[in-house]
Design an enzyme around this catalytic site. Structure first.
Site, short mmCIF file in Angstrom:
data_model
loop_
_atom_site.label_atom_id
_atom_site.label_comp_id
_atom_site.label_asym_id
_atom_site.label_seq_id
_atom_site.Cartn_x
_atom_site.Cartn_y
_atom_site.Cartn_z
N GLU A 260 0.88 -1.17 0.00
CA GLU A 260 0.00 0.00 0.00
C GLU A 260 0.91 1.21 0.00
O GLU A 260 1.56 1.53 0.99
CB GLU A 260 -0.91 0.00 1.22
CG GLU A 260 -2.07 0.96 1.09
CD GLU A 260 -1.99 2.09 2.09
OE1 GLU A 260 -1.75 3.23 1.64
OE2 GLU A 260 -2.19 1.85 3.28
N CYS A 294 -2.40 8.75 2.73
CA CYS A 294 -2.32 8.50 1.29
C CYS A 294 -3.69 8.54 0.62
O CYS A 294 -3.78 8.67 -0.60
CB CYS A 294 -1.66 7.16 1.02
SG CYS A 294 -2.39 5.81 1.96
#
Length: 487
Positions: A260, A294
């Site tokens: 990720e 993010c």
């Protein structure tokens, strides 16, 4: 044995608290710039010893009934809850999170993730029978088949600094539920919370070697946790650049990866959108983890008919957010993680000015007695080729670009190296879902920045590899085995 010696935090290897070979380093409170504690500096040999301990523990743990593994996770969740306030206070001191975030989104979500995986789920899937014609492998027969998920083995979990509880728990809990063992390498900026998680697992009766925590402030411990021959899989959350280096090492060893990575989320706002909802959602970039997330909607694409109005409302929203000590009541925007990261974010704001962007909110360092603060900043007059538009800043900075129609909005949104989560605001729900279906992103929020914690999470392009969260995490931390027999 206590986790903390007289000099600092110890490593957790093979069920023992071990003094680090390379001593300790100081962990700093981003709000006060004072020391929080001393974290251990593991040697390469100690990281490899942790992986070897995980390898030894894997066989017995993988054969432990799923119900017993689930019961351990439930006890760990209870242990975290018993120490909830103390754990949250430490997480706040390490990460600079506001009180509400440290308690609710860090420790609270961390405990909830252990609780989520404290219920066994089916791992076997019967497959339709198949009629095989007679051939060189035998006579005609009806063949039955079963797909079974098996644990991968030893998993290295490398965690991010923006959430020292939810992120590690989201890796450790499903990995253990599937029967894997883990080596956890916490982020160097706020590692102490992860050792508290290990304490909770130890209190819950975790067998020696099933969970190991070995960290450090240099690249040595992370590299060793990836290249150990005892490691079968690496689960990493962090920057795309580091993810690419990890992928190279994993490729040489054919190790499974779950990545990720970075994000530069596009928020498409059509002229029929509920602007109050859009402003509130986009405004989370300014406040939530001080933009260090993010999934933040950092690229705002606005239809020209409401462009100026949305910019004014966003600027007003940013200007009214309280920036300051995260322990104070009413604080919405705390510090970023370090002085170096504050300087990096500020350098992007200055770069935006040089590229021709206009700062309509923020842009100046808040006047506070201590701490690594960045004012919520809004940049307009942006164009697609600007670095502030293309690169992940990872701070409370939002850039705005106009668009004319649906096709242009989609093109602008997809004009990125990243594809983690995008957002669409429109009063026309059919259009919102139509646009969502064309965006190259792992997730799309329609008229919301909320998350469904059972929905698959991961990215397209340079935002990562694989999917986790909910049941998808159990797939991520398992391999599929086919068992075939004559019917």
């Amino acid at each position: 044995m206590t986790a903390r010696g007289s000099t600092g935090q110890r490593l957790f290897i093979g069920g023992e608290w071990v003094t680090p070979d390379h001593g300790f380093y100081e962990v700093t409170d981003p709000a006060t710039e004072k020391a929080v504690g001393l974290a251990p500096e593991a040697s390469r040999a100690q990281v490899h010893a942790a992986a070897a301990a995980a390898r030894e523990a894997f066989g017995p743990w993988s054969r432990t009934p799923a119900e017993e593994r689930a019961a351990l996770l439930a006890r760990a969740a209870d242990a975290i809850r018993r120490n909830f306030v103390a754990y949250a206070d430490l997480a706040q001191a390490e990460s600079g999170a506001t009180t509400g975030t440290a308690r609710g989104m860090q420790v609270g979500v961390g405990a909830a993730r252990f609780r989520r995986y404290a219920r066994p789920e089916p791992v076997e899937s019967p497959l339709p029978p198949q009629v095989n014609e007679a051939g060189p492998f035998g006579p005609a027969a009806v063949m039955g088949a079963l797909a079974v998920r098996r644990p991968v083995g030893v998993v290295t979990c490398i965690t991010s600094y923006n959430n020292p509880w939810a992120n590690p728990a989201g890796k450790i809990a499903p990995a253990l539920a599937m029967g894997n063992t883990v080596v956890v390498k916490p982020a160097p900026q706020d590692p102490l919370s992860v050792y508290r998680m290990a304490e909770a697992l130890e209190a819950a009766g975790c067998p020696p070697g099933v969970v190991n925590v070995v960290g450090g402030s240099t690249a040595e411990s992370g590299e060793a946790a990836v290249d150990s021959p005892d490691v079968d899989m690496v689960s990493f959350t962090g920057s795309t650049a580091v993810g690419q280096r990890i992928a190279e090492v994993c490729g040489r060893g054919m190790k499974r990866q779950l990545m990720e990575l970075g994000g530069k989320g596009a928020a498409i706002v059509f002229d029929d959108a509920d602007l109050a909802s859009a402003v509130s959602g986009i405004g989370t970039t300014f406040s939530f983890y001080s933009g260090q997330i993010c999934t933040a909607p950092t690229r705002v694409l606005v239809q020209r008919g409401v462009h100026d109005l949305l910019v004014r409302q966003l600027a007003d929203y940013a200007g009214h957010l309280k920036v300051g000590d995260p322990r104070e009541r009413g604080t919405v925007v705390g510090p970023v993680i370090s002085a170096a990261h504050r300087d990096r974010v500020e350098s992007y704001v200055e770069l935006g000015r040089k590229e021709g962007a206009r700062v309509v909110a923020g842009g100046e360092r808040p006047s506070l007695p201590s701490g690594f603060y960045v004012a919520p900043t809004l940049l307009t007059d942006c164009t697609p080729e600007m670095r502030v538009v293309r690169e992940e800043i990872f701070g409370p900075v939002v850039v705005v670009l106009p668009f004319d129609d649906e096709e242009e909005a989609i093109a602008l949104a997809d004009d990125s190296d990243y594809g983690l989560i995008d957002y669409v605001w429109s009063g026309d729900v059919a259009r919102a879902f139509r646009v969502a279906g064309r965006l190259r992103a792992g997730g799309v929020g329609v008229n919301t920045v909320g998350r469904n914690m059972e929905a698959p999470f991961g990215g397209f392009k340079k935002s990562g590899v694989g999917r986790d969260v909910g049941s998808y995490a159990l797939h991520a931390y398992s391999e599929t085995q086919a068992i075939v027999w004559p019917g």
